[in-house]
Design a protein around this motif. Structure first.
Motif, PDB file in Angstrom:
ATOM      1  N   GLY A   1       0.809  -1.218   0.000  1.00  0.00           N
ATOM      2  CA  GLY A   1       0.000   0.000   0.000  1.00  0.00           C
ATOM      3  C   GLY A   1       0.838   1.262   0.000  1.00  0.00           C
ATOM      4  N   ASP A   2       2.050   1.168   0.542  1.00  0.00           N
ATOM      5  CA  ASP A   2       2.980   2.304   0.554  1.00  0.00           C
ATOM      6  C   ASP A   2       3.803   2.389  -0.732  1.00  0.00           C
ATOM      7  N   GLY A   3       3.525   1.495  -1.681  1.00  0.00           N
ATOM      8  CA  GLY A   3       4.179   1.565  -2.982  1.00  0.00           C
ATOM      9  C   GLY A   3       5.363   0.644  -3.182  1.00  0.00           C
ATOM     10  N   PHE A   4       5.645  -0.222  -2.211  1.00  0.00           N
ATOM     11  CA  PHE A   4       6.766  -1.150  -2.354  1.00  0.00           C
ATOM     12  C   PHE A   4       6.333  -2.395  -3.126  1.00  0.00           C
ATOM     13  N   ALA A   5       7.276  -3.011  -3.822  1.00  0.00           N
ATOM     14  CA  ALA A   5       7.045  -4.283  -4.502  1.00  0.00           C
ATOM     15  C   ALA A   5       7.404  -5.378  -3.501  1.00  0.00           C
ATOM     16  N   VAL A   6       6.411  -6.105  -3.028  1.00  0.00           N
ATOM     17  CA  VAL A   6       6.625  -7.086  -1.970  1.00  0.00           C
ATOM     18  C   VAL A   6       6.563  -8.502  -2.539  1.00  0.00           C
ATOM     19  N   TRP A   7       7.550  -9.299  -2.173  1.00  0.00           N
ATOM     20  CA  TRP A   7       7.642 -10.702  -2.557  1.00  0.00           C
ATOM     21  C   TRP A   7       7.498 -11.502  -1.270  1.00  0.00           C
ATOM     22  N   GLY A   8       6.695 -12.557  -1.271  1.00  0.00           N
ATOM     23  CA  GLY A   8       6.453 -13.300  -0.042  1.00  0.00           C
ATOM     24  C   GLY A   8       6.829 -14.759  -0.121  1.00  0.00           C
ATOM     25  N   ILE A   9       7.290 -15.284   1.016  1.00  0.00           N
ATOM     26  CA  ILE A   9       7.579 -16.711   1.154  1.00  0.00           C
ATOM     27  C   ILE A   9       7.008 -17.168   2.488  1.00  0.00           C
TER      28      ILE A   9
ATOM     29  N   ARG B   1      -2.032 -14.741  -1.463  1.00  0.00           N
ATOM     30  CA  ARG B   1      -2.318 -14.547  -2.886  1.00  0.00           C
ATOM     31  C   ARG B   1      -3.665 -13.862  -3.101  1.00  0.00           C
ATOM     32  N   ALA B   2      -4.636 -14.145  -2.233  1.00  0.00           N
ATOM     33  CA  ALA B   2      -5.932 -13.464  -2.324  1.00  0.00           C
ATOM     34  C   ALA B   2      -5.809 -12.005  -1.890  1.00  0.00           C
ATOM     35  N   ASN B   3      -5.023 -11.745  -0.857  1.00  0.00           N
ATOM     36  CA  ASN B   3      -4.852 -10.381  -0.343  1.00  0.00           C
ATOM     37  C   ASN B   3      -3.945  -9.524  -1.210  1.00  0.00           C
ATOM     38  N   LEU B   4      -2.970 -10.157  -1.856  1.00  0.00           N
ATOM     39  CA  LEU B   4      -1.977  -9.428  -2.670  1.00  0.00           C
ATOM     40  C   LEU B   4      -1.803 -10.140  -4.010  1.00  0.00           C
ATOM     41  N   PRO B   5      -2.828 -10.134  -4.839  1.00  0.00           N
ATOM     42  CA  PRO B   5      -2.790 -10.943  -6.061  1.00  0.00           C
ATOM     43  C   PRO B   5      -1.707 -10.557  -7.060  1.00  0.00           C
ATOM     44  N   ASN B   6      -1.187  -9.356  -6.989  1.00  0.00           N
ATOM     45  CA  ASN B   6      -0.164  -8.924  -7.940  1.00  0.00           C
ATOM     46  C   ASN B   6       1.254  -9.041  -7.410  1.00  0.00           C
ATOM     47  N   MET B   7       1.411  -9.610  -6.218  1.00  0.00           N
ATOM     48  CA  MET B   7       2.730  -9.743  -5.620  1.00  0.00           C
ATOM     49  C   MET B   7       3.195 -11.195  -5.696  1.00  0.00           C
ATOM     50  N   PRO B   8       4.436 -11.433  -6.115  1.00  0.00           N
ATOM     51  CA  PRO B   8       4.948 -12.808  -6.205  1.00  0.00           C
ATOM     52  C   PRO B   8       4.994 -13.484  -4.833  1.00  0.00           C
TER      53      PRO B   8
END
Length: 169
Positions: A35-43, A54-61
């Motif tokens: 939301g602050d504009g960062f590109a977040v990748w999750g594991i 994936r449901a909450n952040l569908p555009n983040m890897p």
């Protein structure tokens, strides 16, 4: 979560790539960073939590795998966060993760993780797992072995302690 947002905002420009280790559902940390504009990748190792991520952040890897066995997307990041995670790993796995994070960070990249300042062991009520903090001196020494320099410590409103480290240039 406010502390993590403050840390990221003061360490990086918007759109910076930040890896969230043990991301869970993505709420609140990854969601706030995105939301602050960062590109977040999750594991995260939990299939159900990663499904929620994936449901909450569908555009983040995102990847479903244990962090200690992950190649961390085989790329470099400007920042890495591991909130509520590292102390759930064995001492050897913590050291392995510190080495992986150091390798995954770009020069001058930052790493923020939470763990008690004192060396201690306890039964984590949230996960039901045995937990261990290596303590501030041990974390600083182990990070230094991997090219990470402890630049500070932060405490949130709940009195949780965070280690802020920078990768040597």
């Amino acid at each position: 979560m406010g502390l993590v947002r403050w840390w990221a905002a003061n360490a990086f420009p918007p759109s910076t790539a930040i890896l969230d280790l043990g991301c869970g559902s993505g709420v609140p940390i990854a969601q706030a960073l995105a939301g602050d504009g960062f590109a977040v990748w999750g594991i995260d190792a939990s299939p159900s939590l990663l499904s929620a991520y994936r449901a909450n952040l569908p555009n983040m890897p995102a990847r479903c795998e244990p962090v200690q066995h992950s190649d961390l997307f085989a790329r470099r990041f400007d920042g890495v966060v591991a909130i509520g995670l590292i102390f759930l790993l064995s001492e050897a796995e913590q050291d392995t993760l510190l080495a992986k994070v150091a390798h995954a960070l770009k020069p001058d990249g930052r790493f923020l993780f939470s763990a008690p300042r004192q060396r201690c062991e306890w039964h984590d009520t949230l996960t039901g797992r045995e937990s261990r903090s290596l303590g501030a001196e041990a974390y600083a020494a182990r990070m230094a072995e991997h090219g990470l320099v402890l630049v500070g410590g932060l405490t949130d409103e709940g009195q949780n302690y965070y280690y802020d480290a920078r990768k040597s240039a």
